[in-house]
Structure formats: structure tokens, C-alpha cells
Design a protein around this motif. Sequence first.
Motif, PDB file in Angstrom:
ATOM      1  N   ASN A  70       0.823  -1.210   0.000  1.00  0.00           N
ATOM      2  CA  ASN A  70       0.000   0.000   0.000  1.00  0.00           C
ATOM      3  C   ASN A  70       0.854   1.255   0.000  1.00  0.00           C
ATOM      4  OD1 ASN A  70      -2.569  -1.196  -0.080  1.00  0.00           O
ATOM      5  ND2 ASN A  70      -2.422  -1.687   2.097  1.00  0.00           N
ATOM      6  N   GLU A  71       2.059   1.177   0.574  1.00  0.00           N
ATOM      7  CA  GLU A  71       2.969   2.325   0.568  1.00  0.00           C
ATOM      8  C   GLU A  71       3.327   2.732  -0.867  1.00  0.00           C
ATOM      9  OE1 GLU A  71       7.222   3.722   2.541  1.00  0.00           O
ATOM     10  OE2 GLU A  71       6.760   1.581   2.421  1.00  0.00           O
ATOM     11  N   GLU A  74       0.133   4.273  -2.518  1.00  0.00           N
ATOM     12  CA  GLU A  74      -0.070   5.629  -1.994  1.00  0.00           C
ATOM     13  C   GLU A  74       0.925   6.608  -2.606  1.00  0.00           C
ATOM     14  OE1 GLU A  74      -1.029   8.903   0.609  1.00  0.00           O
ATOM     15  OE2 GLU A  74      -2.125   7.035   0.400  1.00  0.00           O
ATOM     16  N   ALA A  75       2.171   6.182  -2.763  1.00  0.00           N
ATOM     17  CA  ALA A  75       3.203   7.059  -3.323  1.00  0.00           C
ATOM     18  C   ALA A  75       2.882   7.428  -4.766  1.00  0.00           C
ATOM     19  CB  ALA A  75       4.572   6.388  -3.238  1.00  0.00           C
ATOM     20  N   ILE A  76       2.448   6.459  -5.552  1.00  0.00           N
ATOM     21  CA  ILE A  76       2.170   6.715  -6.965  1.00  0.00           C
ATOM     22  C   ILE A  76       0.865   7.479  -7.148  1.00  0.00           C
ATOM     23  CG2 ILE A  76       1.534   5.592  -9.140  1.00  0.00           C
ATOM     24  CD1 ILE A  76       3.657   3.501  -8.523  1.00  0.00           C
ATOM     25  N   GLU A  77      -0.189   7.016  -6.499  1.00  0.00           N
ATOM     26  CA  GLU A  77      -1.498   7.611  -6.749  1.00  0.00           C
ATOM     27  C   GLU A  77      -1.822   8.793  -5.836  1.00  0.00           C
ATOM     28  OE1 GLU A  77      -4.555   4.685  -7.169  1.00  0.00           O
ATOM     29  OE2 GLU A  77      -3.515   3.766  -8.865  1.00  0.00           O
ATOM     30  N   ARG A  88      13.867   4.986  -4.825  1.00  0.00           N
ATOM     31  CA  ARG A  88      14.531   5.980  -3.968  1.00  0.00           C
ATOM     32  C   ARG A  88      13.590   6.413  -2.845  1.00  0.00           C
ATOM     33  NH1 ARG A  88      17.124  11.019  -6.765  1.00  0.00           N
ATOM     34  NH2 ARG A  88      18.256   9.305  -7.693  1.00  0.00           N
ATOM     35  N   TYR A  89      12.321   6.646  -3.189  1.00  0.00           N
ATOM     36  CA  TYR A  89      11.325   7.045  -2.194  1.00  0.00           C
ATOM     37  C   TYR A  89      11.224   5.993  -1.088  1.00  0.00           C
ATOM     38  CZ  TYR A  89       6.732   8.019  -0.167  1.00  0.00           C
ATOM     39  OH  TYR A  89       5.706   8.262   0.701  1.00  0.00           O
ATOM     40  N   LEU A  90      11.273   4.708  -1.458  1.00  0.00           N
ATOM     41  CA  LEU A  90      11.177   3.618  -0.488  1.00  0.00           C
ATOM     42  C   LEU A  90      12.480   3.412   0.285  1.00  0.00           C
ATOM     43  CD1 LEU A  90       9.299   1.001  -2.702  1.00  0.00           C
ATOM     44  CD2 LEU A  90       8.329   2.328  -0.816  1.00  0.00           C
ATOM     45  N   GLY A  91      13.578   3.995  -0.215  1.00  0.00           N
ATOM     46  CA  GLY A  91      14.870   3.821   0.427  1.00  0.00           C
ATOM     47  C   GLY A  91      15.462   2.445   0.227  1.00  0.00           C
ATOM     48  N   VAL A  92      15.171   1.822  -0.927  1.00  0.00           N
ATOM     49  CA  VAL A  92      15.688   0.482  -1.210  1.00  0.00           C
ATOM     50  C   VAL A  92      16.499   0.494  -2.500  1.00  0.00           C
ATOM     51  CG1 VAL A  92      13.798  -0.702  -0.029  1.00  0.00           C
ATOM     52  CG2 VAL A  92      13.624  -0.279  -2.472  1.00  0.00           C
ATOM     53  N   LEU A  93      17.478  -0.381  -2.541  1.00  0.00           N
ATOM     54  CA  LEU A  93      18.249  -0.609  -3.754  1.00  0.00           C
ATOM     55  C   LEU A  93      17.661  -1.855  -4.411  1.00  0.00           C
ATOM     56  CD1 LEU A  93      20.667   0.298  -5.454  1.00  0.00           C
ATOM     57  CD2 LEU A  93      22.076  -1.260  -4.087  1.00  0.00           C
ATOM     58  N   PRO A  94      17.084  -1.715  -5.611  1.00  0.00           N
ATOM     59  CA  PRO A  94      16.433  -2.880  -6.217  1.00  0.00           C
ATOM     60  C   PRO A  94      17.436  -3.902  -6.730  1.00  0.00           C
ATOM     61  CG  PRO A  94      16.449  -1.051  -7.757  1.00  0.00           C
ATOM     62  CD  PRO A  94      16.998  -0.527  -6.455  1.00  0.00           C
ATOM     63  N   GLN A 151       8.541  -4.792  -2.277  1.00  0.00           N
ATOM     64  CA  GLN A 151       7.349  -3.972  -2.436  1.00  0.00           C
ATOM     65  C   GLN A 151       6.860  -3.838  -3.888  1.00  0.00           C
ATOM     66  OE1 GLN A 151      10.204  -3.086  -0.914  1.00  0.00           O
ATOM     67  NE2 GLN A 151       9.830  -1.859   0.902  1.00  0.00           N
ATOM     68  N   LEU A 152       7.749  -4.060  -4.859  1.00  0.00           N
ATOM     69  CA  LEU A 152       7.365  -3.936  -6.266  1.00  0.00           C
ATOM     70  C   LEU A 152       8.360  -4.627  -7.164  1.00  0.00           C
ATOM     71  CD1 LEU A 152       8.370  -0.659  -7.958  1.00  0.00           C
ATOM     72  CD2 LEU A 152       8.904  -0.952  -5.557  1.00  0.00           C
ATOM     73  N   ARG A 153       7.921  -4.882  -8.383  1.00  0.00           N
ATOM     74  CA  ARG A 153       8.825  -5.371  -9.421  1.00  0.00           C
ATOM     75  C   ARG A 153       8.419  -4.764 -10.751  1.00  0.00           C
ATOM     76  NH1 ARG A 153       7.576 -11.794 -10.464  1.00  0.00           N
ATOM     77  NH2 ARG A 153       5.336 -11.562 -10.629  1.00  0.00           N
ATOM     78  N   CYS A 154       9.427  -4.509 -11.552  1.00  0.00           N
ATOM     79  CA  CYS A 154       9.232  -3.842 -12.840  1.00  0.00           C
ATOM     80  C   CYS A 154      10.022  -4.579 -13.896  1.00  0.00           C
ATOM     81  CB  CYS A 154       9.761  -2.405 -12.785  1.00  0.00           C
ATOM     82  SG  CYS A 154       9.229  -1.436 -11.370  1.00  0.00           S
ATOM     83  N   ARG A 155       9.424  -4.715 -15.055  1.00  0.00           N
ATOM     84  CA  ARG A 155      10.126  -5.273 -16.205  1.00  0.00           C
ATOM     85  C   ARG A 155      10.064  -4.228 -17.299  1.00  0.00           C
ATOM     86  NH1 ARG A 155      10.885 -10.510 -19.076  1.00  0.00           N
ATOM     87  NH2 ARG A 155      11.055  -9.898 -21.254  1.00  0.00           N
TER      88      ARG A 155
END
Length: 167
Positions: A70-71, A74-77, A88-94, A151-155
Motif C-alpha cells: 500500500n505504501e 499511496e506514493a504513486i497515486e 529511492r522514495y522507499l529507500g531500497v536498492l532494487p 514492495q514492487l517489481r518492474c520489467r
Amino acid sequence: WSPLTIEIPLCRRLDALNSSIVWENYSNNSSNRNSSTFGTPIAIYEREAHLQVMGRVVCVATGHIELYSNECLEAIEGKNIGIGQLFRYLGVLPSFSLLAVGRVAATESSEWEKLDMEFKSQSQDTTSAVTVENGQIRSSLWRQYELSCPQLRCRFTERFRPDFLEL
């Protein structure tokens, strides 16, 4: 050196239940791309971005993004955080996985001519996107990669114009 600008002609939310088939087609045997690792996404987006230098498209990037928290949603929408800034917003290195790389056949290079025509109609640029050498159209490079965290994945698939290094 010219600044990079990004135009997003497409970014839409998809039905998460019906879009899982699309992601499954992307999967291979690698565990970080296994659907069971991530569970059911709460939101899915498809996106296209045109990366431009000096008013000319140098790369067309298409993406399939799955959100699992949900974080992220919420950030996107709610906060208008772009997908590119979400890690970067989540503070994670993918995690990064290069899935494939190659060249686009010369017969498919007309896409760049079409993109050039669209941008020429908006500017005074009269140069062409497709470079011809010795009667042969130079091919374009492309790559597919995945960025992921819990929290997410992108291709993403990125297709570069034939002369992108010469701009």
C-alpha cells in the motif's frame, strides 16, 4: 552534452487479476521472477516513456510494473511519485536482472522515422532518425531488464535509436 527529458505518453493502471497472465509470460526459471515470491499484486501498471536528447527520441522504454504494498500505491497515486523515483522514495536498492539484449532488424527501423516525424511537426528539426550506411539501415539496440524489491517489481524493454551514441 544535452539534458535528458522524459515524456510519458502512456501510463495506465490495469486490472491486477487479468494482468497476471502478462507477467507470467515474462517469467523464466529465475527465483526472483517467480510469482510465488511476490504473491498477488495490489496494482499493475503499463507504461511507455520516450527519453529525449536535443528534442529527439533516443530511447523508447515500455514497462510492466507490479505493486505489492500500500505504501507504493499511496506514493504513486496519492503523492505523484513517479515509477522511476519509487525505489529511492522507499529507500531500497532494487535487484537488477538483465534478461535479454539484442538488435532490432533493419525492417523495424521505420518506427524511429515515425517518432521523428511526430517531433519534427513540433520543432524545426529536419534530421532523420534512421541512419543509412552503404545502402544498409543500421540496426537499433534493445534490452530487457527487471528491477525488483519486496514492495514492487518492474520489467522494462528499452529500444534505442540507431544513432543514439552520435547525438
